[in-house]
Design an enzyme around this catalytic site. Structure first.
Site, PDB file in Angstrom:
ATOM      1  N   LYS A 484       0.794  -1.296  -0.145  1.00  0.00           N
ATOM      2  CA  LYS A 484      -0.102   0.171  -0.021  1.00  0.00           C
ATOM      3  C   LYS A 484       0.936   1.219   0.067  1.00  0.00           C
ATOM      4  O   LYS A 484       2.242   1.124   0.251  1.00  0.00           O
ATOM      5  CB  LYS A 484      -0.867   0.049   1.227  1.00  0.00           C
ATOM      6  CG  LYS A 484      -0.155  -0.063   2.522  1.00  0.00           C
ATOM      7  CD  LYS A 484      -1.133  -0.005   3.624  1.00  0.00           C
ATOM      8  CE  LYS A 484      -0.479  -0.036   5.092  1.00  0.00           C
ATOM      9  NZ  LYS A 484      -1.275   0.114   6.149  1.00  0.00           N
ATOM     10  N   ARG A 582      -9.964   1.084  15.594  1.00  0.00           N
ATOM     11  CA  ARG A 582      -9.750   1.789  14.329  1.00  0.00           C
ATOM     12  C   ARG A 582     -10.927   1.321  13.274  1.00  0.00           C
ATOM     13  O   ARG A 582     -11.802   1.981  13.105  1.00  0.00           O
ATOM     14  CB  ARG A 582      -8.474   1.382  13.725  1.00  0.00           C
ATOM     15  CG  ARG A 582      -8.113   2.541  12.573  1.00  0.00           C
ATOM     16  CD  ARG A 582      -6.543   2.294  12.067  1.00  0.00           C
ATOM     17  NE  ARG A 582      -6.327   1.031  11.575  1.00  0.00           N
ATOM     18  CZ  ARG A 582      -4.881   0.885  11.373  1.00  0.00           C
ATOM     19  NH1 ARG A 582      -4.000   1.843  11.289  1.00  0.00           N
ATOM     20  NH2 ARG A 582      -4.573  -0.422  10.845  1.00  0.00           N
ATOM     21  N   TYR A 710      15.528  31.452   2.688  1.00  0.00           N
ATOM     22  CA  TYR A 710      14.249  32.456   3.051  1.00  0.00           C
ATOM     23  C   TYR A 710      14.513  32.777   4.698  1.00  0.00           C
ATOM     24  O   TYR A 710      14.887  31.836   5.332  1.00  0.00           O
ATOM     25  CB  TYR A 710      13.091  31.694   2.968  1.00  0.00           C
ATOM     26  CG  TYR A 710      12.601  31.419   1.716  1.00  0.00           C
ATOM     27  CD1 TYR A 710      12.037  32.474   0.748  1.00  0.00           C
ATOM     28  CD2 TYR A 710      12.477  30.175   0.942  1.00  0.00           C
ATOM     29  CE1 TYR A 710      12.001  32.272  -0.712  1.00  0.00           C
ATOM     30  CE2 TYR A 710      12.011  30.065  -0.357  1.00  0.00           C
ATOM     31  CZ  TYR A 710      11.629  31.088  -1.049  1.00  0.00           C
ATOM     32  OH  TYR A 710      11.266  31.083  -2.442  1.00  0.00           O
ATOM     33  N   MET A 759      11.050  24.620  -1.651  1.00  0.00           N
ATOM     34  CA  MET A 759      10.255  23.940  -2.122  1.00  0.00           C
ATOM     35  C   MET A 759      10.696  22.956  -3.026  1.00  0.00           C
ATOM     36  O   MET A 759      10.524  21.686  -2.950  1.00  0.00           O
ATOM     37  CB  MET A 759       9.252  24.873  -2.722  1.00  0.00           C
ATOM     38  CG  MET A 759       8.030  23.829  -3.818  1.00  0.00           C
ATOM     39  SD  MET A 759       6.858  24.543  -4.657  1.00  0.00           S
ATOM     40  CE  MET A 759       5.854  25.309  -3.361  1.00  0.00           C
TER      41      MET A 759
END
Length: 814
Positions: A484, A582, A710, A759
């Site tokens: 998964k 859950r 930054y 980023m």
């Protein structure tokens, strides 16, 4: 090879049960999945900790295999093939290889050591090939199984062998020594690999030296422990950087921009040698080659001219995304017959499309005539169901008629010139060529273009980790592997292909679309969907996925669709809540669950499962035992009421190790497959799977008082050399890893991250590192590990792995 069955019987001391002892075999196999098995194969049914090849014999007989070396004859197979029954099939494989080795009487170079064996082997092959027809271990075939398979490839045209041997504990080297019987021994180095298999470093050295017990010479770096353990009668040829009494004393080493210069003395004379490498490991490996050439009495001019041409060795088969929805298997640096067989098996295990193309150069050093060689290659192509062959080279072009659907070119340049006229789409392409053909140019043409940051996935490590956990299982316990979340960030389809090749029992995904993607990719292994939404049930049924049902509402919804579609015994999996709270049926809903399923013909309860909340935390051991007991109680109630005997499973990765008595019928392996354990003691037995790599885009030096990034969050206190790396938080690197918390590895040294992670970029301090733009950068892998990153960020390794963006290219290699 052509050996009569009756001669093999005598060699192995086997009990023979068959009707054709006069038949001959021409190849050996240990892999039931290989498409190269044939009526002339001799199949050794090896038995491992959790795998018994005897179980595949019936299918192999149906496929046409007629000759088997076995511990026992499987029921129903008597009188249907030639069986050679022996006490231990691995011992028999080694005995057979030793017998075969003894048919040949040319020099054999044997290599062992902690590192560098494969590099030295490949370099020696290059350096000596102008004068010898060489047989060598393909790839890194140096294990108890790999060594005999390598030696069995010798043929009568060879006149020099180069074989490597690796061991992990005592009593192994004596066995492979009988198979290799080297006349020349090379001890590459001694390091920490496999230390856990030995009581001490001295024991490790002593065991490795057994490979050379009858060698005429031992080549090694002078070392007190090695000297102490070498037999007094052995001829030694040593080298050293600091001991003048070594046979080759390297008294000066200069590192240049793109090379290293060595000054050394040998037999009272001084020489200089230039090699095209700077790193210490390559220099040491080159010196091992130097001593070998000196032993063969090459003159200095020849040594220098050939060693200047040494090249980086690519030891890996890589899987890459290609243009037009193709999958590329890159083996563009070698072309010999044995490695072609390995690459074709790998192609079969990793094929993502029914259509298979092989781009193949001329094959060198086969030891066979061209007629026999290309006839064998053509048979391999047929056995492996290859749809198209593209041959490149003068020789393979001459044998074009042996191949169906074949096009040939005399040179790589001719192929590239015609590239626009060729169609490559929706296929798996194996690119395999000798280094001189520069097939890396073909890889660049066919590879999907992405940026230079890649996540490299080591498929060997996945196989190793899978087998590690399988060895912990009781006989007949099944294994589901979780793929998964895009294989925990590592890549779903490619890993699923490998797991299917290993015949795991189930694959697990979280949502239906993940399972559909795998089914569309050709996966046939049953796939369980663990978190299905009711709206996905029609798609689950259409694609033959198997849903986990965890509540009455979901059960009613699925039964309604199942009846509309008139299903019969469609497999479902019942999830019980035993304490995770859950998903799952509570104890007070079991009666209604049973009542709903009684007499229901549309579905079949394939398994009953639950999930441990604290399998990785032994502080809560008693809670885990309560969960296991409740699971036993609830599942037994369902089984009794419905008169069924489904698979039961509750253990995840940590549970496999910490609660071995609760394996039931199946376990679910997750993060452990990817080389991560919550137990530090267990972690050392797992291999790293994923290495996130990038490159240095630019290097600049800033002065004291200047800032980086930054917000000016890093202010230089002194002149600082700053490297910019093209990876950032959009690629999955947490901003919390910046501002001096984290680091990357460049040239085996830590480079601290300066200022904020951007980023698409991050900046690191390389003031103390000799590096240039374009150099490789390790974001995570061996150092730093995802475990270390997770600890520093206050999270778990799952989050680090699954955060890696899909824009980061995955490269799979073996």
């Amino acid at each position: 090879m052509s050996i009569l069955i009756k001669d093999i019987i005598a060699t192995l001391g086997a009990t023979y049960l068959g009707t054709h002892p006069e038949e001959a075999v021409d190849n050996v196999s240990i892999d039931s999945r290989s498409l190269q098995n044939s009526s002339n194969s001799l199949f050794f049914a090896l038995v491992g900790p959790n795998n018994d090849a005897h179980t595949y014999i019936e299918d192999l007989i149906k496929a046409g295999v007629e000759n088997f070396v076995v511990n026992y004859i499987p029921e129903g197979c008597q009188d249907s093939a030639n069986f050679l029954v022996v006490p231990n099939t691995l011992d028999a494989l080694q005995q057979f290889a030793a017998y075969y080795r003894n048919q040949f009487h040319f020099p054999i170079i044997g290599l062992t050591g902690s590192n560098g064996k494969t590099i030295v082997k490949e370099w020696l092959n290059f350096l000596l090939s102008p004068d010898f027809n060489i047989i060598r271990s393909p790839k890194s075939y140096n294990s108890q199984v790999g060594v005999p398979l390598s030696v069995i490839a010798i043929n009568k045209k060879h006149n020099l062998g180069i074989f490597e041997a690796g061991i992990s504990t005592v009593n192994e080297m004596a066995k492979v020594e009988k198979v290799i019987r080297p006349t020349i021994g090379i001890f590459t180095n001694i390091g920490s690999s496999h230390d856990e298999g030995f009581k001490s470093l001295e024991e490790k050295i002593s065991e490795k030296l057994l490979l050379f017990k009858d060698s005429e010479v031992i080549i090694y770096q002078k070392n007190e422990l090695i000297d102490h353990n070498i037999q007094a009668s052995a001829k030694k040829m040593s080298w050293s950087f600091d001991q003048e009494d070594a046979d080759v004393y390297v008294y000066k080493k200069e590192i240049n921009t793109d090379s290293a210069s060595l000054q050394y003395s040998y037999q009272g004379k001084q020489f200089s040698l230039k090699i095209p490498f700077q790193d210490s490991a390559s220099i040491e490996n080159a010196i091992s080659c130097l001593l070998t050439l000196l032993y063969f009495k090459y003159d200095h001019e020849t040594i220098q001219s050939r060693m200047l041409l040494l090249y980086p060795v690519e030891m890996r088969l890589k899987v890459k995304n290609g243009i037009n929805n193709c999958s590329i298997i890159d083996d563009s640096y070698s072309s010999d017959f044995q490695s072609l067989k390995i690459a074709l098996d790998f192609l079969e295990s990793q094929k993502q499309f029914p259509k298979k193309t092989v781009i193949l150069s001329d094959i060198f050093q086969s030891g066979l005539s061209n007629e026999e060689l290309y006839a064998r290659v053509a048979r391999l192509v047929v056995f492996n169901n290859i749809n198209r062959i593209i041959g490149i080279g003068e020789t393979i072009s001459d044998f074009k008629e042996l191949f169906a659907n074949c096009i040939t070119y005399k040179t790589t340049a001719d192929f590239i010139a015609d590239f626009e006229n060729l169609d490559f789409s929706n296929e798996t392409i194996l690119i395999k060529g000798a280094r001189s053909f520069q097939f890396e140019e073909i890889v660049q043409l066919l590879e999907e273009k992405t940026h230079e940051t890649v996540l490299e996935i080591n498929l060997n490590a996945i196989s190793y980790n899978l087998n590690y956990f399988k060895s912990k299982l009781k006989p007949k316990v099944k294994i589901m592997v979780m793929v998964k979340a895009f294989g925990y960030g590592n890549g779903g389809l490619e890993i699923a292909n490998l797991l299917e090749h290993h015949k795991v029992d189930y694959l697990g995904v979280a949502f239906a679309d993940e399972g559909i993607s795998l089914k569309n990719g050709g996966i046939k292994t049953p796939i369980m969907v663990l978190n299905p939404e009711n709206t996905s049930f029609p798609a689950i049924i259409q694609h033959q996925l198997e849903p986990e049902i965890y509540c009455l509402k979901g059960l009613y919804a699925f039964l309604k669709i199942a009846k509309q579609k008139k299903l019969q015994h469609f497999p479902i999996h019942i999830k019980l809540d035993t304490g995770m709270h859950r998903l799952g049926f509570n104890e007070d809903t079991i009666e209604e669950l049973v009542a709903t399923l009684q007499g229901e013909e549309t579905v079949k309860v394939q398994s009953i499962l639950s999930h441990l909340a604290t399998s990785d935390d032994l502080v809560h051991r008693e809670f885990a035992f309560l969960q296991i007991a409740l699971f036993e109680k609830m599942s037994a109630r369902i089984m009794t009421a419905l008169a069924i005997n489904p698979i039961r499973h509750i253990l995840n990765t940590s549970g496999i190790s910490n609660y071995p008595d609760a394996q039931f019928n199946m376990v679910r392996l997750g993060i452990g497959l990817y080389g991560v354990s919550n137990d530090p003691a267990e972690q050392k037995y797992l291999e790293n799977v994923g290495t996130l790599k990038s490159v240095i885009s630019q290097i600049r030096t800033i002065g004291a008082g200047e800032s980086v990034g930054y917000g000016r969050r890093f202010m230089a206190q002194k002149a600082t050399r700053v490297a910019t790396i093209p990876i950032g938080y959009a690629d999955g690197i947490s901003r919390g890893w910046g501002n001096g918390v984290g680091y990357v590895t460049i040239k085996d040294k830590k480079a601290s991250i300066l200022g904020s992670v951007c980023m698409d970029m991050l900046m690191v301090d390389v003031s103390e590192i000799e590096c240039t733009e374009g150099d490789s950068v390790i974001i995570f892998g061996e150092s730093p590990t995802v475990i270390h990153i997770a600890k520093m960020l206050g999270t778990i390794p799952y989050e680090v792995l699954t955060s890696i963006s899909q824009r980061v290219k995955r490269v799979f290699y073996r």
